[in-house]
Design an enzyme around this catalytic site. Structure first.
Site, PDB file in Angstrom:
ATOM      1  N   THR A 136      33.450  77.078  43.501  1.00 47.95           N
ATOM      2  CA  THR A 136      33.549  75.777  44.169  1.00 47.95           C
ATOM      3  C   THR A 136      34.290  75.899  45.497  1.00 47.95           C
ATOM      4  O   THR A 136      35.123  76.805  45.671  1.00 47.95           O
ATOM      5  CB  THR A 136      34.314  74.801  43.232  1.00 47.95           C
ATOM      6  N   ASP A 137      34.050  74.941  46.384  1.00 45.65           N
ATOM      7  CA  ASP A 137      34.809  74.899  47.649  1.00 45.65           C
ATOM      8  C   ASP A 137      36.245  74.413  47.414  1.00 45.65           C
ATOM      9  O   ASP A 137      37.085  74.526  48.311  1.00 45.65           O
ATOM     10  CB  ASP A 137      34.105  74.015  48.686  1.00 45.65           C
ATOM     11  N   GLU A 138      36.525  73.904  46.201  1.00 47.82           N
ATOM     12  CA  GLU A 138      37.879  73.385  45.940  1.00 47.82           C
ATOM     13  C   GLU A 138      38.931  74.494  45.971  1.00 47.82           C
ATOM     14  O   GLU A 138      40.117  74.218  46.109  1.00 47.82           O
ATOM     15  CB  GLU A 138      37.912  72.621  44.609  1.00 47.82           C
ATOM     16  N   TYR A 162      42.352  72.963  37.909  1.00 43.55           N
ATOM     17  CA  TYR A 162      40.937  73.361  37.921  1.00 43.55           C
ATOM     18  C   TYR A 162      40.666  74.343  39.046  1.00 43.55           C
ATOM     19  O   TYR A 162      40.139  75.446  38.818  1.00 43.55           O
ATOM     20  CB  TYR A 162      40.031  72.128  38.067  1.00 43.55           C
ATOM     21  N   LYS A 166      39.563  78.340  38.986  1.00 46.52           N
ATOM     22  CA  LYS A 166      38.350  78.879  39.607  1.00 46.52           C
ATOM     23  C   LYS A 166      38.724  79.945  40.648  1.00 46.52           C
ATOM     24  O   LYS A 166      38.046  80.968  40.760  1.00 46.52           O
ATOM     25  CB  LYS A 166      37.540  77.758  40.271  1.00 46.52           C
TER      26      LYS A 166
HETATM   27  P1  NAD Z   1      29.568  71.193  33.576  1.00 46.87           P
HETATM   28  O1  NAD Z   1      30.936  70.839  33.106  1.00 46.87           O
HETATM   29  O2  NAD Z   1      28.526  70.122  33.684  1.00 46.87           O
HETATM   30  O3  NAD Z   1      28.954  72.335  32.642  1.00 46.87           O
HETATM   31  C1  NAD Z   1      29.688  73.435  32.193  1.00 46.87           C
HETATM   32  C2  NAD Z   1      28.942  74.052  31.032  1.00 46.87           C
HETATM   33  O4  NAD Z   1      29.662  75.210  30.600  1.00 46.87           O
HETATM   34  C3  NAD Z   1      28.820  73.120  29.817  1.00 46.87           C
HETATM   35  O5  NAD Z   1      27.485  73.103  29.367  1.00 46.87           O
HETATM   36  C4  NAD Z   1      29.751  73.766  28.793  1.00 46.87           C
HETATM   37  O6  NAD Z   1      29.329  73.573  27.455  1.00 46.87           O
HETATM   38  C5  NAD Z   1      29.686  75.220  29.181  1.00 46.87           C
HETATM   39  N1  NAD Z   1      30.868  75.984  28.742  1.00 46.87           N
HETATM   40  C6  NAD Z   1      32.168  75.630  28.873  1.00 46.87           C
HETATM   41  N2  NAD Z   1      32.953  76.579  28.334  1.00 46.87           N
HETATM   42  C7  NAD Z   1      32.135  77.559  27.870  1.00 46.87           C
HETATM   43  C8  NAD Z   1      32.354  78.817  27.236  1.00 46.87           C
HETATM   44  N3  NAD Z   1      33.597  79.252  26.963  1.00 46.87           N
HETATM   45  N4  NAD Z   1      31.288  79.567  26.913  1.00 46.87           N
HETATM   46  C9  NAD Z   1      30.034  79.137  27.178  1.00 46.87           C
HETATM   47  N5  NAD Z   1      29.769  77.964  27.776  1.00 46.87           N
HETATM   48  C10 NAD Z   1      30.804  77.184  28.129  1.00 46.87           C
HETATM   49  O7  NAD Z   1      29.793  71.902  34.981  1.00 46.87           O
HETATM   50  P2  NAD Z   1      28.877  71.874  36.291  1.00 46.87           P
HETATM   51  O8  NAD Z   1      29.249  70.704  37.105  1.00 46.87           O
HETATM   52  O9  NAD Z   1      27.461  72.088  35.911  1.00 46.87           O
HETATM   53  O10 NAD Z   1      29.440  73.161  37.034  1.00 46.87           O
HETATM   54  C11 NAD Z   1      28.933  74.456  36.712  1.00 46.87           C
HETATM   55  C12 NAD Z   1      29.692  75.501  37.511  1.00 46.87           C
HETATM   56  O11 NAD Z   1      29.565  75.231  38.892  1.00 46.87           O
HETATM   57  C13 NAD Z   1      31.190  75.522  37.208  1.00 46.87           C
HETATM   58  O12 NAD Z   1      31.604  76.864  37.177  1.00 46.87           O
HETATM   59  C14 NAD Z   1      31.809  74.779  38.379  1.00 46.87           C
HETATM   60  O13 NAD Z   1      33.102  75.266  38.643  1.00 46.87           O
HETATM   61  C15 NAD Z   1      30.850  75.134  39.494  1.00 46.87           C
HETATM   62  N6  NAD Z   1      30.736  74.131  40.567  1.00 46.87           N
HETATM   63  C16 NAD Z   1      30.521  72.804  40.268  1.00 46.87           C
HETATM   64  C17 NAD Z   1      30.372  71.886  41.304  1.00 46.87           C
HETATM   65  C18 NAD Z   1      30.086  70.428  41.019  1.00 46.87           C
HETATM   66  O14 NAD Z   1      30.078  69.613  41.947  1.00 46.87           O
HETATM   67  N7  NAD Z   1      29.828  70.031  39.777  1.00 46.87           N
HETATM   68  C19 NAD Z   1      30.451  72.305  42.636  1.00 46.87           C
HETATM   69  C20 NAD Z   1      30.652  73.660  42.900  1.00 46.87           C
HETATM   70  C21 NAD Z   1      30.782  74.563  41.863  1.00 46.87           C
END
Ligand code: NAD
Length: 358
Positions: A136-138, A162, A166
């Site tokens: 993430t950009d965070e 968080y 990350k």
């Molecule tokens: P989300 O919370 O919707 O999904 C996360 C998934 O990971 C869930 O399905 C959960 O069941 C699974 N999970 C959690 N712990 C686990 C484990 N120990 N083993 C296996 N599976 C596990 O998250 P998201 O919004 O889809 O984000 C996905 C990734 O992208 C994350 O790594 C997040 O940091 C990154 N990200 C998100 C955003 C955003 O805006 N949502 C932006 C940039 C990066």
């Protein structure tokens, strides 16, 4: 390619699986622990397609090294795209431990299992293997309103548990490349939005609260700025990076769509007023309520995506106005997806119905 996607029942992971399987015809092993944030219904389009055989859902933990090892070997995996994480900032403030367990320790276990497997591959497969870590950009922290955009050389300065977790996982991934030679790539993306978004995050929360006439909580004065990216544009970027990105590199992904939180909430109100006008003629903007700001709330995130544009030819295809309109319409048309979430009946019982292979 045969790709292991972790966290593929989450918001971005499910968009990525839909793209990899339905559009590109890759074979995907989807490893997900099914935490509260997962929803197997987000994968129904794959299950109901003629490519369902290309998708193997496995209910499990990234920290389960024997399980991960057996999946890598059994499916002769060519690439890992690692999205599994705890992802909600507010939850990380209330309870940071699980963020450290999953995002930091879980990632280190996954890296260990993948490195052992990768070491045993034949020379050509070893050279072509990729481990893409989705971040993430965070991790870059608080960007002043008048500062220039984040880029690949911006120092890390995370503000929340968080983003700190990350950031730690990004450092581990980089270290595994430097120390063990694992062909890793890191992507840092801005805020995503779109269909299948879990309704604890700003945009889906506001859509559903506004529909039900509930208050729309906005932190502080709503002046915080985020750079919004439509989730399908992110999935396209990830596919491009895993197939054409250079190992050892970082790519920043952004929507070039900076908006204040207040602008986003007001726009959602206006779209809902257009699609489902209140009978008494009132506007939903009246539901906006400003609440005490959260601690460590970064003012602004904004991405300079010129590296991925120049190297891989990626740029966002969806404007924020079109993407938000599409998202609001999707939530209006897909109550069957989001209604069970409020009722808490959206994960285990679906797994029971569909079996472990989804
Ligand atoms: P989300 O919370 O919707 O999904 C996360 C998934 O990971 C869930 O399905 C959960 O069941 C699974 N999970 C959690 N712990 C686990 C484990 N120990 N083993 C296996 N599976 C596990 O998250 P998201 O919004 O889809 O984000 C996905 C990734 O992208 C994350 O790594 C997040 O940091 C990154 N990200 C998100 C955003 C955003 O805006 N949502 C932006 C940039 C990066």
């Amino acid at each position: 390619m045969r790709i292991l996607v972790t966290g593929g029942a989450g918001f971005i992971g499910s968009a990525l699986c839909r793209r990899l399987v339905l559009q590109s015809g890759h074979e995907v092993v989807n490893l997900d622990k099914l935490t509260y944030a997962a929803n197997l219904a987000s994968l129904d389009l794959i299950r109901d397609s003629d490519r369902a055989h290309l998708h193997h859902f496995v209910h499990g933990d990234i920290a389960d090294v024997p399980l991960v090892t057996s999946l890598l070997q059994k499916h002769e995996i060519d690439a890992v795209i690692h999205l599994a994480a705890e992802s909600h900032v507010d939850r990380s403030i209330d309870g940071p431990s699980v963020f450290i367990e999953t995002n930091v320790l879980g990632t280190s276990k996954l890296l260990g299992a993948v490195t052992s497997y990768w070491n045993g591959l034949a020379v050509s497969r070893k050279a072509n293997f990729r481990f893409l870590h989705v971040s993430t950009d965070e991790v870059f922290g608080d960007l002043p309103f008048d500062a220039s955009l984040f880029n690949e050389t911006t120092p890390y300065a995370p503000s929340s548990p968080y983003s700190a977790s990350k950031a730690a996982s990004d450092h581990l991934v980089r270290a595994w490349h430097e120390t063990y030679g694992l062909p890793t790539i890191i992507s840092n993306c801005s805020n995503n939005y779109g269909p299948f978004h879990f309704p604890e995050k700003l945009i889906p929360l506001v859509i559903l609260n506004a529909l039900e006439g509930k208050k729309l909580p906005v932190y502080g004065t709503g002046a915080n700025v985020r750079d919004w990216l439509f989730v399908e544009d992110h999935a396209r970027a990830l596919e491009l990076i895993v197939s054409k990105g250079r190992p050892g590199e970082t790519y920043l992904i952004g929507g070039n769509s900076e908006r204040t939180n207040l602008e986003v909430v007001q726009k959602i109100c206006d779209l809902l007023d257009e699609y489902v006008p209140n009978t008494e003629g009132s506007t939903r903007r009246a539901l906006i309520s400003f609440v005490t700001d959260r601690p460590g709330h970064d003012r602004r995130y904004a991405i300079d995506a010129s590296k991925i544009r120049a190297e891989l030819g990626w740029s966002p295809s969806m404007t924020f106005d079109d993407g938000l309109r599409q998202t609001v319409r999707w939530f209006l048309e897909n109550e069957l997806w989001w209604r069970p979430i409020g009722e808490g009946t959206y994960r285990g019982d679906r797994l029971g119905k569909t079996g472990a292979a989804h």
